[in-house]
Scaffold this motif. Structure first.
Motif, PDB file in Angstrom:
ATOM      1  N   ARG A  83       0.849  -1.188   0.000  1.00  0.00           N
ATOM      2  CA  ARG A  83       0.000   0.000   0.000  1.00  0.00           C
ATOM      3  C   ARG A  83       0.881   1.233   0.000  1.00  0.00           C
ATOM      4  N   SER A  84       0.477   2.231  -0.767  1.00  0.00           N
ATOM      5  CA  SER A  84       1.248   3.473  -0.810  1.00  0.00           C
ATOM      6  C   SER A  84       0.313   4.653  -0.528  1.00  0.00           C
ATOM      7  N   MET A  85       0.905   5.736  -0.110  1.00  0.00           N
ATOM      8  CA  MET A  85       0.145   6.900   0.352  1.00  0.00           C
ATOM      9  C   MET A  85      -0.791   7.439  -0.728  1.00  0.00           C
ATOM     10  N   ALA A  86      -2.017   7.715  -0.318  1.00  0.00           N
ATOM     11  CA  ALA A  86      -2.997   8.343  -1.209  1.00  0.00           C
ATOM     12  C   ALA A  86      -3.913   9.213  -0.358  1.00  0.00           C
ATOM     13  N   LEU A  87      -4.163  10.421  -0.836  1.00  0.00           N
ATOM     14  CA  LEU A  87      -5.055  11.337  -0.141  1.00  0.00           C
ATOM     15  C   LEU A  87      -6.287  11.596  -0.996  1.00  0.00           C
ATOM     16  N   ASP A  88      -7.411  11.716  -0.340  1.00  0.00           N
ATOM     17  CA  ASP A  88      -8.659  12.092  -0.987  1.00  0.00           C
ATOM     18  C   ASP A  88      -8.755  13.614  -0.926  1.00  0.00           C
ATOM     19  N   ALA A  89      -8.705  14.258  -2.087  1.00  0.00           N
ATOM     20  CA  ALA A  89      -8.695  15.724  -2.111  1.00  0.00           C
ATOM     21  C   ALA A  89      -9.884  16.309  -1.370  1.00  0.00           C
ATOM     22  N   ALA A  90     -11.033  15.668  -1.472  1.00  0.00           N
ATOM     23  CA  ALA A  90     -12.232  16.202  -0.835  1.00  0.00           C
ATOM     24  C   ALA A  90     -12.177  16.081   0.682  1.00  0.00           C
ATOM     25  N   ARG A  91     -11.516  15.063   1.192  1.00  0.00           N
ATOM     26  CA  ARG A  91     -11.472  14.835   2.636  1.00  0.00           C
ATOM     27  C   ARG A  91     -10.214  15.378   3.289  1.00  0.00           C
ATOM     28  N   HIS A  92      -9.097  15.314   2.596  1.00  0.00           N
ATOM     29  CA  HIS A  92      -7.815  15.646   3.218  1.00  0.00           C
ATOM     30  C   HIS A  92      -7.230  16.984   2.778  1.00  0.00           C
ATOM     31  N   LEU A  93      -7.647  17.498   1.640  1.00  0.00           N
ATOM     32  CA  LEU A  93      -7.004  18.695   1.083  1.00  0.00           C
ATOM     33  C   LEU A  93      -7.967  19.858   0.902  1.00  0.00           C
ATOM     34  N   ARG A 130     -10.090  12.379  -7.485  1.00  0.00           N
ATOM     35  CA  ARG A 130      -9.717  12.963  -6.195  1.00  0.00           C
ATOM     36  C   ARG A 130      -8.524  12.276  -5.546  1.00  0.00           C
ATOM     37  N   TRP A 131      -8.102  11.151  -6.103  1.00  0.00           N
ATOM     38  CA  TRP A 131      -6.996  10.401  -5.519  1.00  0.00           C
ATOM     39  C   TRP A 131      -5.729  10.484  -6.376  1.00  0.00           C
ATOM     40  N   SER A 132      -5.587  11.578  -7.128  1.00  0.00           N
ATOM     41  CA  SER A 132      -4.438  11.724  -8.028  1.00  0.00           C
ATOM     42  C   SER A 132      -3.112  11.703  -7.274  1.00  0.00           C
ATOM     43  N   SER A 133      -3.109  12.069  -5.997  1.00  0.00           N
ATOM     44  CA  SER A 133      -1.872  12.050  -5.201  1.00  0.00           C
ATOM     45  C   SER A 133      -1.299  10.639  -5.092  1.00  0.00           C
ATOM     46  N   TRP A 134      -2.114   9.638  -5.282  1.00  0.00           N
ATOM     47  CA  TRP A 134      -1.660   8.246  -5.190  1.00  0.00           C
ATOM     48  C   TRP A 134      -0.543   7.970  -6.194  1.00  0.00           C
ATOM     49  N   TRP A 135      -0.600   8.601  -7.359  1.00  0.00           N
ATOM     50  CA  TRP A 135       0.410   8.371  -8.407  1.00  0.00           C
ATOM     51  C   TRP A 135       1.815   8.641  -7.880  1.00  0.00           C
TER      52      TRP A 135
END
Length: 420
Positions: A67-77, A92-97
């Protein structure tokens, strides 16, 4: 001893995420691919990315999961419920890339997989798969499931956001240019992809439907309910306001209640985990059927399976604007071997799948009169024990085990072609 063949599976939807057919699709492949000579390596998002989680007891202890870090833009950002649109491209999970590509490369170096598989509808998963393919040279399978784009109605394109739409189009073109195989889950989705991607040779498209997991039913292990005076009709799963709009059915229920055909003592419609309870409660009051219909919360999957197997009948809803889709729940309904009432469009893939399995208790979801007709016929047949059920042989063809066999065949084909 020969090195086992391995596939790196990039999937956002994976336990401990709770709910959604995507979780069950990837989990089923991960469970049954080893029987076909393929070892799955799962690259998924950190649990923090999930709004709802459940226990991960379904996972095989031998399964390799990173598992690698991923943030939900709507919830975390977001700040006061708002966040920059650029943080939600392509989703919303583009940070996962940012974390998944290095993590995937580390897995490739360590485990030396033979292929990469990524699954939509989280488009970022395909960006990760594309990046890993370009960096490693491994053949890449794009599990599209449903189309990323729909321009059939110029007034209502999908996705509706123009920037997201443009990026989805670019990803789709990268899939066409770079993937070794494109997998869809229904005949309609397959046909739509072939129309949109006419430059792709026919042999690169594959149909691998969703299915049911026999292991889940072994754990559920529930006998069907005995005779009850009040007929329990169950819809298990999300009811989308457009794609599964139940208003014609509710109007039909209201008429049948006023005519004295249906009442609280002889009929109950249970809507489990609709995802839109507030909207539905308003409709139930409008049509005067609150005594006939119950809204119920989400259950863990095993409990949901037990409930389906104990119901008198199972309800499927699918509007004509989803004719190229089949709800994943349909396959579990078939395995439950309980009578199924499908309110859908007769020209759609859902109706075709049910007819192929010998089930003809189908009505038009868009028509109040046809909903009433189909419901009354269904109730009569089910109460008499004459409602059609799928045969054991046709049910077996819909299993996750059978779908994993199909995916393994695709993997075999691609890796035999690729350089050693």
């Amino acid at each position: 001893m020969s090195t086992p063949r391995r596939v790196l599976m990039v999937a956002y939807h994976f336990p401990p995420l709770q709910g959604g057919s995507g979780v069950l699709r990837t989990l089923g492949f991960a469970r049954y691919l080893p029987e076909e000579g393929w070892e799955p390596l799962v690259l998924s998002a950190s649990a923090r990315a999930y709004a709802q989680t459940a226990g991960s007891a379904q996972l095989d202890g031998q399964l390799t999961v990173r598992r690698s870090m991923a943030l939900d833009a709507a919830r975390h950002l977001s700040l006061r419920g708002r966040y920059p649109g650029c943080l939600a491209l392509p989703d919303r999970w583009s940070s996962w890339w940012l974390s998944a590509v290095p993590a995937g490369l580390a897995m490739i170096r360590r485990y030396r997989p033979d292929a990469i598989w990524s699954t939509y509808p989280i488009a970022t998963a395909h960006l990760i798969g594309l990046s890993l393919h370009k960096l490693s040279g491994l053949p890449w399978i794009a599990d599209q499931r449903d189309p990323m784009l729909d321009d059939s109605d110029p007034q209502a394109p999908y996705p509706p956001n123009p920037r997201v739409h443009r990026l989805h189009r670019w990803i789709e073109q990268r899939i066409a240019a770079k993937s070794a195989a494109i997998v869809c889950t229904t005949p309609g989705a397959l046909a739509a992809h072939r129309r949109r991607l006419a430059q792709v040779e026919a042999g690169r498209f594959h149909l691998i439907e969703n299915g049911y997991d026999e292991a889940g039913f072994d754990r559920a292990n529930c006998a069907p309910a005995g005779h009850r005076s009040r007929f329990l009709l169950l819809h298990s799963g999300v009811i989308y306001p457009s794609e599964r709009d139940p208003q014609a059915l509710f109007e039909a229920l209201g008429r049948l209640r006023r005519d004295g055909v249906l009442a609280a003592h002889n009929f109950q419609l249970l809507l489990r985990a609709t995802g839109h309870d507030a909207w539905l409660a308003t409709l139930l009051a409008r049509y005067g059927i609150t005594e006939l219909v119950t809204l119920a919360p989400l259950l863990p999957h095993q409990e949901a399976l037990r409930e389906m197997q104990s119901a008198d009948g199972l309800l499927l809803l699918q509007a004509a604007n989803c004719n190229g889709q089949i709800p994943a729940k349909l396959y579990e309904y078939l395995r439950c071997r309980r009578p199924v009432l499908a309110l859908t469009d007769l020209a759609g893939d859902s109706a075709a799948k049910l007819r192929l399995c010998g089930i003809d208790t189908i009505g038009q979801l868009a028509s109040c009169s046809d909903c009433a007709r189909a419901l009354l016929r269904f109730l009569e047949l089910a109460r008499q024990g004459r409602a059609p059920l799928a045969s054991p042989s046709s049910i077996a063809l819909q299993s996750r085990q059978a779908r994993s066999h199909a995916l393994a065949a695709v993997l075999d084909q691609l890796t035999y072609r690729s350089p050693t």
